[in-house]
Design a protein around this motif. Structure first.
Motif, mmCIF file in Angstrom:
data_model
loop_
_atom_site.group_PDB
_atom_site.id
_atom_site.type_symbol
_atom_site.label_atom_id
_atom_site.label_comp_id
_atom_site.label_asym_id
_atom_site.label_seq_id
_atom_site.Cartn_x
_atom_site.Cartn_y
_atom_site.Cartn_z
ATOM 1 N N ARG A 74 32.043 -0.989 31.820
ATOM 2 C CA ARG A 74 31.937 -0.622 33.162
ATOM 3 C C ARG A 74 30.247 -0.220 32.851
ATOM 4 O O ARG A 74 29.985 0.343 31.876
ATOM 5 N N THR A 75 29.617 -0.549 34.011
ATOM 6 C CA THR A 75 28.061 -0.399 33.984
ATOM 7 C C THR A 75 27.744 0.677 35.315
ATOM 8 O O THR A 75 28.371 0.683 36.077
ATOM 9 N N TYR A 76 27.045 1.770 34.658
ATOM 10 C CA TYR A 76 26.656 2.835 35.697
ATOM 11 C C TYR A 76 25.336 2.920 35.691
ATOM 12 O O TYR A 76 24.635 2.791 34.738
ATOM 13 N N PRO A 77 24.708 3.242 37.114
ATOM 14 C CA PRO A 77 23.486 3.521 37.324
ATOM 15 C C PRO A 77 22.899 4.798 36.487
ATOM 16 O O PRO A 77 23.801 5.443 36.206
ATOM 17 N N LYS A 78 21.464 5.031 36.570
ATOM 18 C CA LYS A 78 20.851 6.037 36.125
ATOM 19 C C LYS A 78 21.473 7.431 37.000
ATOM 20 O O LYS A 78 21.502 7.402 38.250
ATOM 21 N N HIS A 79 21.581 8.631 36.130
ATOM 22 C CA HIS A 79 22.024 9.848 36.887
ATOM 23 C C HIS A 79 23.493 9.930 37.571
ATOM 24 O O HIS A 79 23.553 10.759 38.067
ATOM 25 N N THR A 80 24.274 9.026 36.832
ATOM 26 C CA THR A 80 25.688 9.291 37.110
ATOM 27 C C THR A 80 26.495 10.199 36.302
ATOM 28 O O THR A 80 26.209 9.854 34.975
ATOM 29 N N ILE A 81 27.273 11.118 36.961
ATOM 30 C CA ILE A 81 27.796 12.023 36.168
ATOM 31 C C ILE A 81 29.275 11.261 35.899
ATOM 32 O O ILE A 81 29.936 10.828 36.647
ATOM 33 N N LEU A 82 29.404 11.027 34.399
ATOM 34 C CA LEU A 82 30.585 10.514 33.852
ATOM 35 C C LEU A 82 31.795 11.447 33.729
ATOM 36 O O LEU A 82 32.851 11.104 33.965
#
Length: 216
Positions: free
Chosen positions: A28-36
């Motif tokens: 999975r790819t997440y954008p900047k500033h995503t709380i995982l």
């Protein structure tokens, strides 16, 4: 992008075993500033960073942030909660666009049982992290703000053409959060280091031009 075989806990595994591990993972790819992950969450997966960068941090009841660490491609997180079933002890947020390979808890336990060497690699990595954390606690307890800042800058720098360069973008606020200080104090120290020719900034990179002074 990092390949699974280059991640420390999977080092030395046979190609067929690595292929089975990859089959159990979801990318999975997440954008900047995503709380995982958030502190206190129930964590049920191992996250391997294939590309990008994340920060590990804590928040107090007033919203004040303390950065524990940054992790980059080839590193992983979430493994502790899969071993002891405890809640997350810290929060994780992307600081740039990041791609993860995620392995659910049942698959992780299966892999551990069939590949005991992974447990050895996990233990070695944990020991390294504990030693690093011990040094950071020692620095916080025994050093002043300048001492903590200079040690942090040196730990972030890599040698390039005879100079120490901090290539990854980091703000003075992030540095302040990391060493337990105010942004104003970090800013003041930086101004003096730049004025003295110790540090310069080029293209979002900090360059340490010469040995930092022992005291401020």
């Amino acid at each position: 992008m990092v390949m699974i075989e280059n991640v420390s806990i999977f080092a030395g595994m046979e190609p067929q075993d690595l292929a089975l591990i990859e089959q159990r993972m979801v990318r999975r790819t997440y954008p900047k500033h995503t709380i995982l992950l958030s502190e206190g969450d129930n964590s049920d997966s191992l996250y391997v960073i294939l590309s990008g960068r994340v920060k590990v941090y804590l928040n107090d009841e007033n919203g004040k942030e303390a950065i524990i660490n940054y992790q980059e491609a080839g590193e992983y997180f979430g493994e502790l909660s899969l071993i002891d079933d405890s809640r997350r002890s810290a929060s994780i947020m992307t600081v740039e666009k990041s791609t993860m390979a995620i392995m659910p808890k049942p698959a992780f336990h299966q892999v551990l049982k069939s590949n005991p060497d992974i447990a050895i690699h996990l233990l070695k990595d944990m020991v390294h992290r504990v030693r690093t954390l011990t040094e950071e606690i020692k620095s916080l307890a025994l050093s002043d703000v300048y001492g903590r800042l200079s040690k942090t800058l040196l730990s972030l720098a890599t040698e390039r053409d005879g100079l120490l360069v901090i290539e990854k973008p980091i703000t003075q606020q992030e540095l302040a959060n990391r060493i337990g200080s105010s942004r104003e104090m970090v800013c003041r120290i930086f101004k003096d280091l730049v004025k003295g020719g110790y540090i310069s900034s080029e293209q979002n990179q900090y360059i340490i031009n010469k040995q930092l002074p022992a005291r401020y």
